[in-house]
Design a protein around this motif. Structure first.
Motif, PDB file in Angstrom:
ATOM      1  N   LYS A   1       0.556  -0.793   0.157  1.00 46.07           N
ATOM      2  CA  LYS A   1       0.382   0.282  -0.130  1.00 46.07           C
ATOM      3  C   LYS A   1       1.169   0.984   0.013  1.00 46.07           C
ATOM      4  O   LYS A   1       1.579   1.424   1.169  1.00 46.07           O
ATOM      5  CB  LYS A   1      -0.771   0.259   0.772  1.00 46.07           C
ATOM      6  N   PHE A   2       1.139   1.355  -1.352  1.00 44.68           N
ATOM      7  CA  PHE A   2       1.890   3.123  -1.224  1.00 44.68           C
ATOM      8  C   PHE A   2       0.931   4.507  -0.897  1.00 44.68           C
ATOM      9  O   PHE A   2       0.254   4.410  -0.632  1.00 44.68           O
ATOM     10  CB  PHE A   2       1.921   2.873  -2.811  1.00 44.68           C
ATOM     11  N   GLY A   3       2.017   5.272  -0.150  1.00 47.71           N
ATOM     12  CA  GLY A   3       1.192   6.557  -0.112  1.00 47.71           C
ATOM     13  C   GLY A   3       0.285   6.738   1.063  1.00 47.71           C
ATOM     14  O   GLY A   3      -0.089   7.458   1.355  1.00 47.71           O
ATOM     15  N   LEU A   4       0.840   5.657   2.478  1.00 45.39           N
ATOM     16  CA  LEU A   4       0.391   5.795   3.391  1.00 45.39           C
ATOM     17  C   LEU A   4       1.635   5.971   4.379  1.00 45.39           C
ATOM     18  O   LEU A   4       2.659   5.234   4.654  1.00 45.39           O
ATOM     19  CB  LEU A   4      -1.047   5.001   3.299  1.00 45.39           C
ATOM     20  N   PRO A   5       1.290   6.789   5.285  1.00 47.62           N
ATOM     21  CA  PRO A   5       2.578   7.049   6.029  1.00 47.62           C
ATOM     22  C   PRO A   5       2.358   6.215   7.584  1.00 47.62           C
ATOM     23  O   PRO A   5       0.785   5.179   7.699  1.00 47.62           O
ATOM     24  CB  PRO A   5       2.681   8.211   7.150  1.00 47.62           C
ATOM     25  N   LEU A   6       2.758   5.450   7.870  1.00 44.27           N
ATOM     26  CA  LEU A   6       3.460   4.520   9.105  1.00 44.27           C
ATOM     27  C   LEU A   6       1.927   4.494  10.134  1.00 44.27           C
ATOM     28  O   LEU A   6       1.010   3.365  10.239  1.00 44.27           O
ATOM     29  CB  LEU A   6       4.808   4.643  10.137  1.00 44.27           C
ATOM     30  N   TRP A   7       1.556   5.052  10.158  1.00 41.47           N
ATOM     31  CA  TRP A   7       1.233   5.838  11.601  1.00 41.47           C
ATOM     32  C   TRP A   7      -0.728   5.648  10.687  1.00 41.47           C
ATOM     33  O   TRP A   7      -1.905   6.081  11.314  1.00 41.47           O
ATOM     34  CB  TRP A   7       0.554   6.857  12.111  1.00 41.47           C
ATOM     35  N   ASP A   8      -0.895   5.708   9.448  1.00 40.64           N
ATOM     36  CA  ASP A   8      -2.378   6.215   8.576  1.00 40.64           C
ATOM     37  C   ASP A   8      -2.284   4.063   7.638  1.00 40.64           C
ATOM     38  O   ASP A   8      -2.993   4.414   7.846  1.00 40.64           O
ATOM     39  CB  ASP A   8      -2.751   6.702   7.899  1.00 40.64           C
ATOM     40  N   HIS A   9      -1.359   4.031   8.189  1.00 37.35           N
ATOM     41  CA  HIS A   9      -1.067   1.830   7.655  1.00 37.35           C
ATOM     42  C   HIS A   9      -2.001   1.100   8.338  1.00 37.35           C
ATOM     43  O   HIS A   9      -1.749   0.810   9.844  1.00 37.35           O
ATOM     44  CB  HIS A   9       0.208   2.000   7.806  1.00 37.35           C
ATOM     45  N   ASP A  10      -2.879   0.596   7.793  1.00 39.45           N
ATOM     46  CA  ASP A  10      -3.288  -0.551   8.825  1.00 39.45           C
ATOM     47  C   ASP A  10      -1.895  -1.507   8.961  1.00 39.45           C
ATOM     48  O   ASP A  10      -1.448  -1.900   8.712  1.00 39.45           O
ATOM     49  CB  ASP A  10      -4.808  -1.611   7.554  1.00 39.45           C
ATOM     50  N   LEU A  11      -2.591  -1.849  10.054  1.00 40.38           N
ATOM     51  CA  LEU A  11      -1.385  -2.529  10.960  1.00 40.38           C
ATOM     52  C   LEU A  11      -1.121  -4.290  10.478  1.00 40.38           C
ATOM     53  O   LEU A  11       0.122  -5.108   9.797  1.00 40.38           O
ATOM     54  CB  LEU A  11      -0.854  -2.596  12.498  1.00 40.38           C
ATOM     55  N   ALA A  12      -2.207  -4.783  10.238  1.00 39.73           N
ATOM     56  CA  ALA A  12      -3.198  -5.961  10.257  1.00 39.73           C
ATOM     57  C   ALA A  12      -2.112  -6.396   8.650  1.00 39.73           C
ATOM     58  O   ALA A  12      -2.026  -6.618   8.500  1.00 39.73           O
ATOM     59  CB  ALA A  12      -4.152  -6.479   9.886  1.00 39.73           C
ATOM     60  N   GLU A  13      -2.569  -5.267   7.737  1.00 36.39           N
ATOM     61  CA  GLU A  13      -2.369  -5.242   6.362  1.00 36.39           C
ATOM     62  C   GLU A  13      -0.748  -4.667   5.735  1.00 36.39           C
ATOM     63  O   GLU A  13       0.180  -5.728   5.096  1.00 36.39           O
ATOM     64  CB  GLU A  13      -3.312  -3.975   5.812  1.00 36.39           C
ATOM     65  N   GLY A  14       0.399  -3.641   7.130  1.00 38.10           N
ATOM     66  CA  GLY A  14       0.968  -4.098   7.581  1.00 38.10           C
ATOM     67  C   GLY A  14       2.155  -5.439   7.347  1.00 38.10           C
ATOM     68  O   GLY A  14       3.190  -5.275   6.719  1.00 38.10           O
ATOM     69  N   MET A  15       1.788  -6.038   7.883  1.00 34.52           N
ATOM     70  CA  MET A  15       2.215  -6.846   8.693  1.00 34.52           C
ATOM     71  C   MET A  15       2.271  -7.978   7.675  1.00 34.52           C
ATOM     72  O   MET A  15       3.412  -8.986   7.767  1.00 34.52           O
ATOM     73  CB  MET A  15       1.853  -7.754  10.310  1.00 34.52           C
ATOM     74  N   LYS A  16       0.849  -7.988   7.163  1.00 34.46           N
ATOM     75  CA  LYS A  16       0.270  -9.220   5.872  1.00 34.46           C
ATOM     76  C   LYS A  16       1.373  -9.143   4.734  1.00 34.46           C
ATOM     77  O   LYS A  16       2.478 -10.213   4.190  1.00 34.46           O
ATOM     78  CB  LYS A  16      -1.110  -8.692   5.122  1.00 34.46           C
ATOM     79  N   LEU A  17       2.363  -7.722   4.236  1.00 36.59           N
ATOM     80  CA  LEU A  17       3.617  -8.036   3.271  1.00 36.59           C
ATOM     81  C   LEU A  17       4.573  -8.022   4.406  1.00 36.59           C
ATOM     82  O   LEU A  17       5.460  -9.079   3.582  1.00 36.59           O
ATOM     83  CB  LEU A  17       3.487  -6.420   2.985  1.00 36.59           C
ATOM     84  N   PHE A  18       4.983  -8.145   5.815  1.00 31.52           N
ATOM     85  CA  PHE A  18       6.267  -8.146   5.647  1.00 31.52           C
ATOM     86  C   PHE A  18       6.312  -9.960   6.089  1.00 31.52           C
ATOM     87  O   PHE A  18       7.487 -10.326   6.047  1.00 31.52           O
ATOM     88  CB  PHE A  18       5.738  -7.495   6.912  1.00 31.52           C
TER      89      PHE A  18
END
Length: 318
Positions: free
Chosen positions: A114-131
């Motif tokens: 998900k581009f264009g989203l700073p860390l604080w606006d990023h859904d944590l679950a979606e970010g961790m799914k990528l990682f």
């Protein structure tokens, strides 16, 4: 035997390519098999249970392509986020082959970026799914596979990532989760290389340039027949798709050919712990993409930061 001759000398080698369903993984599996290796191809997608990527490709199709070309492929449906499933896969390879020579960790998780989203606006679950998809799968697979790889000297681990070490060191990759995922994969290769070296093994990270995969072509609404003219028509149009930079893209075959040449190189240990690119491998081993070009994408993209677009000539980077 010269280095160029060795590219077709993987007979008797056993390879595991994770994420072999499509894109780079499929191309790497096919190239290794074309060179004589027996290739275990893993992925989650089947015709009955497609992955959440929303794509039609399956790992069985990859194996069928290899078999039709005269190679040997063994498809295994595997969720590499499940350590038990990964261990079962390695146990199967051990039971059937009693060895593993080449591991290519190619699972990337690009569909979750998900581009264009700073860390604080990023859904944590979606970010961790990528990682977890783009990095943790690599860690789980290497953890399970390394004991089998180390049964014979000369083993090779390839960590496929996005961006060379030097490029990523000076560039933020637009999203914290994407940045961390891709740089951590490279660091995993560096760390594994140090641990493998005393046992005669080699580990490297390898990045393609701008990969012209099935997913990328579809995302830009172009085909293999018209992508170049579509990108060139957008020169000087920063918001157009595909962006002009896409003129430097490459097919998955360039990366696959480079990794295959590396695997067949009896002196591959010279590359241990290093970050390589499809271009650097192609340049060293005298390889080209399917159209005869040798795109240097990372140099082109870097130069675009300091040079006006109308002053860049793409042919100087191919």
């Amino acid at each position: 035997m010269t280095e160029q001759d060795s590219v077709n000398n993987l007979h008797g080698r056993i390879a595991l390519v994770t994420g072999a369903t499509r894109g780079a993984g499929r191309a790497i599996a096919r190239a290794l098999a074309d060179a004589g290796a027996t290739v275990y191809c893993t992925g989650r997608s089947t015709s009955q249970t497609p992955s959440d990527y929303g794509r039609a490709e399956t790992v069985q199709e990859t194996a069928d392509l290899i078999t039709a070309a005269g190679g040997r492929a063994i498809p295994v449906i595997t969720d590499h986020l499940d350590p038990d499933a990964v261990r079962a896969l390695i146990q199967r390879i051990s039971a059937e082959q009693d060895r593993l020579d080449i591991l290519v960790n190619d699972i990337g998780g690009e569909a979750y970026v998900k581009f264009g989203l700073p860390l604080w606006d990023h859904d944590l679950a979606e970010g961790m799914k990528l990682f977890q998809t783009g990095f943790t799968t690599h860690l789980y697979t290497s953890h399970a596979a390394l004991p089998l790889l180390l049964k014979n000297r000369g083993s090779l681990v390839v960590e496929v990532t996005d961006g060379t070490r030097s490029y990523n060191a000076s560039h933020f990759r637009e999203s914290v989760f994407h940045d961390l995922t891709k740089t951590t994969v490279d660091r995993l290769a560096f760390a594994q290389g140090h641990e493998l070296a005393p046992h005669g093994g080699t580990a490297v990270s390898v990045s393609p340039g701008w990969l012209r995969s099935e997913m990328m072509l579809d995302a830009f609404g172009v085909t293999e027949q018209n992508w170049r003219e579509s990108a060139e028509a957008n020169r000087g149009k920063p918001d157009a798709l595909p962006p002009y930079e896409f003129v430097i893209s490459e097919t998955p075959a360039l990366l696959a050919r480079g990794i295959t040449a590396l695997a067949a190189d009896p002196r591959r240990a010279r590359w241990n712990t290093q970050s390589l690119s499809s271009f650097s491998l192609a340049e060293h081993y005298g390889l080209t993409d399917v159209d005869g070009s040798r795109p240097d994408a990372w140099s082109f993209i870097t130069d675009m930061e300091t040079t006006q677009v109308d002053q860049l000539e793409v042919h100087n980077y191919r």
